[in-house]
Scaffold this active site. Structure first.
Site, mmCIF file in Angstrom:
data_model
loop_
_atom_site.group_PDB
_atom_site.id
_atom_site.type_symbol
_atom_site.label_atom_id
_atom_site.label_comp_id
_atom_site.label_asym_id
_atom_site.label_seq_id
_atom_site.Cartn_x
_atom_site.Cartn_y
_atom_site.Cartn_z
ATOM 1 N N SER A 103 -10.356 1.159 3.716
ATOM 2 C CA SER A 103 -9.166 0.456 4.896
ATOM 3 C C SER A 103 -8.778 1.992 5.331
ATOM 4 C CB SER A 103 -7.837 0.011 4.625
ATOM 5 O OG SER A 103 -8.198 -1.149 3.931
ATOM 6 N N ARG A 153 1.066 -1.040 0.359
ATOM 7 C CA ARG A 153 0.291 -0.028 0.080
ATOM 8 C C ARG A 153 0.816 1.412 -0.107
ATOM 9 N NH1 ARG A 153 -2.340 -3.657 -0.889
ATOM 10 N NH2 ARG A 153 -3.790 -4.841 -0.378
ATOM 11 N N GLU A 197 -3.726 4.038 5.726
ATOM 12 C CA GLU A 197 -3.651 3.810 4.652
ATOM 13 C C GLU A 197 -3.474 5.461 3.693
ATOM 14 O OE1 GLU A 197 -4.510 0.077 3.231
ATOM 15 O OE2 GLU A 197 -4.859 0.403 1.964
HETATM 16 C C1 LIG Z 1 -15.332 0.679 -0.383
HETATM 17 C C2 LIG Z 1 -13.766 1.082 -0.513
HETATM 18 C C3 LIG Z 1 -12.804 -0.153 -0.827
HETATM 19 C C4 LIG Z 1 -11.820 0.347 -1.020
HETATM 20 N N1 LIG Z 1 -11.008 -0.754 -1.278
HETATM 21 C C5 LIG Z 1 -10.049 -1.248 -1.349
HETATM 22 C C6 LIG Z 1 -8.875 -2.309 -1.477
HETATM 23 O O1 LIG Z 1 -9.788 -3.928 -1.461
HETATM 24 N N2 LIG Z 1 -7.543 -2.164 -1.904
HETATM 25 C C7 LIG Z 1 -7.212 -1.363 -1.978
HETATM 26 O O2 LIG Z 1 -5.981 -1.322 -2.322
HETATM 27 N N3 LIG Z 1 -7.475 0.202 -1.600
HETATM 28 C C8 LIG Z 1 -8.937 -0.249 -1.671
HETATM 29 N N4 LIG Z 1 -9.306 1.421 -0.964
HETATM 30 C C9 LIG Z 1 -9.280 2.239 -1.560
HETATM 31 C C10 LIG Z 1 -8.444 3.312 -2.648
HETATM 32 O O3 LIG Z 1 -9.952 2.635 -3.555
HETATM 33 C C11 LIG Z 1 -7.366 2.632 -3.278
HETATM 34 O O4 LIG Z 1 -6.347 3.098 -2.408
HETATM 35 C C12 LIG Z 1 -7.293 3.345 -4.730
HETATM 36 O O5 LIG Z 1 -6.194 3.153 -5.426
HETATM 37 C C13 LIG Z 1 -6.938 4.904 -4.959
HETATM 38 O O6 LIG Z 1 -7.843 5.537 -6.177
HETATM 39 P P1 LIG Z 1 -7.922 6.718 -6.459
HETATM 40 O O7 LIG Z 1 -8.215 7.529 -7.652
HETATM 41 O O8 LIG Z 1 -9.094 7.156 -5.572
HETATM 42 O O9 LIG Z 1 -7.054 7.308 -5.423
HETATM 43 P P2 LIG Z 1 -7.001 8.576 -4.542
HETATM 44 O O10 LIG Z 1 -8.241 8.495 -3.140
HETATM 45 O O11 LIG Z 1 -8.236 10.424 -5.407
HETATM 46 O O12 LIG Z 1 -5.764 9.054 -3.985
HETATM 47 C C14 LIG Z 1 -5.177 8.353 -3.319
HETATM 48 C C15 LIG Z 1 -3.811 9.517 -3.104
HETATM 49 O O13 LIG Z 1 -3.179 9.122 -4.394
HETATM 50 C C16 LIG Z 1 -2.524 10.105 -5.565
HETATM 51 N N5 LIG Z 1 -2.799 10.262 -7.066
HETATM 52 C C17 LIG Z 1 -4.068 9.260 -7.119
HETATM 53 N N6 LIG Z 1 -4.256 9.862 -8.194
HETATM 54 C C18 LIG Z 1 -2.595 10.139 -8.103
HETATM 55 C C19 LIG Z 1 -1.986 10.290 -9.622
HETATM 56 N N7 LIG Z 1 -2.872 9.668 -11.399
HETATM 57 N N8 LIG Z 1 -1.451 9.801 -10.228
HETATM 58 C C20 LIG Z 1 -0.484 10.256 -8.815
HETATM 59 N N9 LIG Z 1 -0.744 10.529 -7.892
HETATM 60 C C21 LIG Z 1 -2.166 10.361 -7.658
HETATM 61 C C22 LIG Z 1 -3.325 10.914 -4.431
HETATM 62 O O14 LIG Z 1 -3.034 12.538 -4.618
HETATM 63 C C23 LIG Z 1 -3.227 10.647 -2.989
HETATM 64 O O15 LIG Z 1 -1.822 10.934 -2.424
HETATM 65 C C24 LIG Z 1 -10.799 1.145 -1.010
HETATM 66 C C25 LIG Z 1 -11.711 2.652 -1.227
HETATM 67 C C26 LIG Z 1 -13.747 2.416 -0.523
HETATM 68 C C27 LIG Z 1 -14.009 3.541 -0.534
#
Ligand SMILES: Cc1cc2nc3c(=O)[nH]c(=O)nc-3n(C[C@H](O)[C@H](O)[C@H](O)COP(=O)(O)OP(=O)(O)OC[C@H]3O[C@@H](n4cnc5c(N)ncnc54)[C@H](O)[C@@H]3O)c2cc1C
Length: 294
Positions: free
Chosen positions: A209, A160, A280
Site C-alpha cells: 500500500s 500501520r 504508508e
Molecule cells: C504485495 C504486497 C502486499 C502487502 N500487503 C500488506 C498488508 O496486507 N498489510 C500490511 O500491513 N502490509 C502489507 N504490505 C507491506 C509490507 O509487507 C509490510 O509493511 C511489512 O511488515 C514490511 O516488512 P519488511 O520486513 O519488508 O520491512 P521493510 O519494508 O524492509 O521496512 C519497512 C520499515 O520497517 C523497518 N524495519 C524493517 N525491519 C526492521 C527491524 N528488524 N527492526 C526495526 N525496523 C525494521 C524499516 O527500516 C522500514 O522503516 C504489503 C507489501 C507488498 C509488496
C-alpha cells in the site's frame, strides 16, 4: 563484523529500485548487531534496517547510512510451547510455516504480508482485521542506548505505525499463538490468498500500500481510482491498473518516478476530496513529497 561498501539496496526491495548505501552489514547475532551499531555511532551515521524491503522506497542517490540486513539467529524462527520466537529478520512466511507445523494458529493473516517480523513490528503490519499488536507479546529492541524488551504498549503500536525510530532495531520478537488444526490453518491461508489475488497485483514489483486509508468513506485505493489514476505512468513506474493504491515497477522504475506518482495522487485526492493522504510506504535516503499546494 564486515561492513560492505557500495552495495546497491534496490535488490533488497520488492520494488527493485534504490541507490547504494554508505555501509551495509549483515549481523547474524546480537554481538554482531551491537558491533555494527558501534561502527555507525563512531562515524555518526544513521542506521536503517531492511527487512524484505516490502514497504520501502529507497532514494536513487546514495544513502548516507549504515543499512542492516539481519541474518542467522536474528532471522530464524522456532516454537516454544505456544509461543513463536523469531528473529527480527525472520520472514513471515517462515514463521507461518513453523506455526502451522506445530499446530498453532493466529498467524494466518500474515500470509498476506510479504515482510519480516521486525518490519511487521515497526509497521504494526496487519491484514483481514488482525495485526501484530494482537499477537505480539514483546520485542527485543537494540539501539545505541542498549538492548531491552518492549511490550506492544511500549512500542506504541497503532494503525500501520509504531513509536520505533529509524536507529532502533527489532532483533527478536515473541508472539502468543493458540492450538489450531493444521488443516484448518491451511484452508484459512488458501482462502486469504485467493482474496488477495482477486483484489491486488500479486505478480508485479510493488511496495504494498502506498498510502494509509484516510478517515473517509472511500479507501485510498477507491479514492485514487475515482480520481482516474489507475494506469497513470511516470517514467518506469505506474499506478496499478488493478488497484490504485499500488505502484508497480513497470519498466526500470526509479524512486523519483514513484515519488512523482505519489505527489500527483496526493494532489488529486486533495483537490477532489479535500483529503491529505499520508504515505504508508517508508522512505530511506533523501526522499520527500512536496507539500500540498506547492
Ligand atoms: C504485495 C504486497 C502486499 C502487502 N500487503 C500488506 C498488508 O496486507 N498489510 C500490511 O500491513 N502490509 C502489507 N504490505 C507491506 C509490507 O509487507 C509490510 O509493511 C511489512 O511488515 C514490511 O516488512 P519488511 O520486513 O519488508 O520491512 P521493510 O519494508 O524492509 O521496512 C519497512 C520499515 O520497517 C523497518 N524495519 C524493517 N525491519 C526492521 C527491524 N528488524 N527492526 C526495526 N525496523 C525494521 C524499516 O527500516 C522500514 O522503516 C504489503 C507489501 C507488498 C509488496
Amino acid at each position: 563484523m564486515r561492513i560492505e561498501q557500495g552495495v546497491s539496496l534496490g535488490r533488497y526491495t520488492t520494488l527493485g529500485a534504490g541507490g547504494e548505501a554508505y555501509g551495509f552489514a549483515r549481523p547474524s547475532s546480537l554481538d554482531e548487531l551491537e558491533q555494527a551499531l558501534t561502527w555507525a555511532r563512531e562515524r555518526e551515521l544513521p542506521v536503517a534496517t531492511i527487512g524484505l524491503g516490502s514497504n520501502l522506497l529507497i532514494a536513487d542517490e546514495s544513502v548516507d547510512a549504515l543499512a542492516l540486513k539481519l541474518e542467522g539467529e536474528l532471522a530464524s524462527a522456532e516454537i516454544r510451547d505456544d509461543v513463536l520466537v523469531a528473529g527480527g529478520g525472520a520472514p513471515n512466511a517462515v514463521c507461518l510455516h513453523r506455526a502451522r507445523a506445530a499446530g498453532l494458529g493466529r498467524f494466518e493473516f500474515a500470509c498476506a504480508i510479504p515482510g519480516t517480523v521486525g518490519g511487521g513490528v515497526r509497521m504494526n503490519a496487519g491484514a483481514y482485521g488482525s495485526d501484530w499488536s494482537e499477537i505480539l507479546l514483546r520485542a527485543l529492541v537494540v539501539d545505541e542506548r542498549g538492548t531491552r524488551w518492549l511490550t506492544p504498549r511500549e512500542l506504541g503500536l497503532s494503525y500501520r505505525q509504531s513509536k520505533l525510530e529509524q536507529g532502533q532495531v527489532v532483533a527478536r520478537a515473541e508472539f502468543r499463538l493458540e492450538p489450531r488444526d493444521p488443516a484448518e490453518i491451511k484452508a484459512t491461508v488458501a482462502e486469504l490468498q485467493a482474496l488477495r489475488k482477486a483484489a491486488q497485483p500479486t505478480n508485479k514489483r510493488t511496495f504494498g500500500s502506498v498510502f494509509k486509508n484516510p478517515d473517509h468513506e472511500l479507501t485510498a485505493g477507491l479514492m485514487l481510482e475515482a480520481c482516474g489514476l489507475k494506469g497513470h505512468r511516470i517514467g518506469g513506474a505506474q499506478i496499478s491498473p488493478r488497484h490504485a493504491n499500488f505502484i508497480e515497477n513497470a519498466d526500470g522504475a526509479r524512486a523519483a518516478d514513484a515519488i512523482g506518482l505519489m505527489a500527483e495522487a496526493r494532489r488529486r485526492a486533495f483537490a477532489e476530496y479535500g483529503v491529505e493522504l499520508e504515505h504508508e510506504v517508508q522512505f530511506l535516503g533523501p526522499l520527500s513529497l512536496p507539500a500540498l499546494g506547492e
